[in-house]
Scaffold this active site. Sequence first.
Site, PDB file in Angstrom:
ATOM      1  N   SER A 252      40.609  33.660  34.120  1.00 25.65           N
ATOM      2  CA  SER A 252      40.389  33.934  35.537  1.00 25.65           C
ATOM      3  C   SER A 252      41.207  32.964  36.365  1.00 25.65           C
ATOM      4  CB  SER A 252      38.914  33.754  35.873  1.00 25.65           C
ATOM      5  OG  SER A 252      38.593  32.383  35.722  1.00 25.65           O
ATOM      6  N   LYS A 253      41.582  33.431  37.546  1.00 21.06           N
ATOM      7  CA  LYS A 253      42.478  32.600  38.359  1.00 21.06           C
ATOM      8  C   LYS A 253      41.800  31.339  38.876  1.00 21.06           C
ATOM      9  CE  LYS A 253      41.967  35.515  42.436  1.00 21.06           C
ATOM     10  NZ  LYS A 253      42.598  36.562  43.197  1.00 21.06           N
ATOM     11  N   ARG A 254      40.481  31.304  38.804  1.00 17.64           N
ATOM     12  CA  ARG A 254      39.797  30.066  39.220  1.00 17.64           C
ATOM     13  C   ARG A 254      40.058  28.938  38.226  1.00 17.64           C
ATOM     14  NH1 ARG A 254      34.378  30.038  42.421  1.00 17.64           N
ATOM     15  NH2 ARG A 254      35.098  31.253  44.171  1.00 17.64           N
ATOM     16  N   ARG A 467      42.652  22.951  43.241  1.00 23.71           N
ATOM     17  CA  ARG A 467      41.731  22.591  42.154  1.00 23.71           C
ATOM     18  C   ARG A 467      41.936  21.139  41.735  1.00 23.71           C
ATOM     19  NH1 ARG A 467      42.570  27.572  39.263  1.00 23.71           N
ATOM     20  NH2 ARG A 467      44.110  26.502  38.020  1.00 23.71           N
TER      21      ARG A 467
END
Length: 496
Positions: A252-254, A467
Amino acid sequence: MTVRTRIAPSPTGDPHVGTAYIALFNWAFAKHAGGEFLLRIEDTDAARSTPESEAAILDSLRWLGVTWNEGPDIGGPHGPYRQSERQAIYSEHADKLISDDHAFVCFCTSERLDEVRREQQSAGQQTKYDGHCIGLAKDEVAAQIAAGTPHVVRMKVPEEGECVCSDALRGEIRIPYAQIDMQVLIKSDGMPTYHLAVVVDDHLMQISHVLRGEEWINSMPKHQLLYEYFGWDMPVHAHLPLLRNPDKSKLSKRKNPTSISYYRDSGYLGEVLANYLAMMGWSMPDEREQFSMTEFAEQFSLDRISLGGPIFDVEKLNWLNGQYLRAMTPNAFMDAIAEWALNRDRLAQLVPLIQERTERLADIAPQVEYLLGDRIPLTESSFADSKLETDQLLAILHHIGRRFDEQRSWQRDELYQVCKSLADDMEIKLRDFLYPLFIGVSGRTVSLPLFDSMEFLGPDVCRVRLREAIEALGGISKKLGKRLDKAFDQLDRAAQ
Ligand code: GLU
């Protein structure tokens, strides 16, 4: 029989590494068998599909070295290759299913469907369509359609028994019909759903083998039924394992950059990403890790696919990229540099930012360092000049991340607006609000304009940097994440 495979991306966002992985496997399977590979655009979701996304997907597949024999850009004997241009074909096929009594017109309103769902939920039953419109008389249906009542077309599903499907990698899959919903085939806007379009197109485009992601396994019974209703042979189906983050969760891009553009912009070579993706759940007979796409196609076979979730690990990709770069001739290396960052397209984006700030050409390098390479690694002290406390900084970065997740276009002015309105909602002065973003993106207090920089870097690089900024500030624990999510949702509601 000619082996024909396809990739069928939906053009609704950045080109995803998962799409590239499935494309490569289909491509290699067809090449290995001397067959054909085609590209079809599944753009039946009119609200979410964009021509920009389609162009970006085609571009990134080309960058990886994937080529197709038929597609929207080159045409072919089975076109059109965009589903939005094939509506008449789907309507005709839906009509045939209705007249053969395999499908029916449904006039249920969303209020009624919600009510049914609620009742089923409170009775602890599986939620699905209750068959309300299945027995409507033909003239009643005709009268309602003539009166303009909104409607969809649904497929019929046997009430009893089980569907036995066969997957080339997983063998027999049995799913009771009772678990299968009477799937909508044509939506109220007249567009087909994926389920009708995929079956009709795979048949008409003479696809012999469908290699697709494992998230579609549960749709197999519906598709198999449709093949039976139409009286068509079903292509061989194989569901490939989904790519995973190093912690085994679904990629997932997170947690990981997922856009192919990210990897291109960050200086990976297309052939390396292709090589790496080819190792996702597949291995060479001699276990070699470096191989070309030609070798991949030569050696490809389904029985070397392993079903354990393949881990997409950026560290491993870095290692592989380094191997390739260091093995290049100096000439090829120079070409790679020029192709990557110093080509005219990329420079054209930079020039408006740097020209007016330059006295000597030597000033350029320090200005663009964080745009072309990585920025300096951050620590908590990188944010020392902020007027805000660490928990406020974390809240800002978290909330920006949430807004960016919903952000579809990535232009300077829009990004500014997103931040401005979030700063207003959080009642923080814009200057103070933008500070952690500034540091997160550029790593410095003086840089080129923030929103221009973000547009240049693109959404994926910005997400990664956000992030990392959060990590530098101590990270967001599960508990804090929940609290911040709640606070964000409240802000969002208040702003509406
Ligand atoms: N449009 C679907 C997707 O992007 C295609 C799935 C399939 O290959 O059938 O996931």
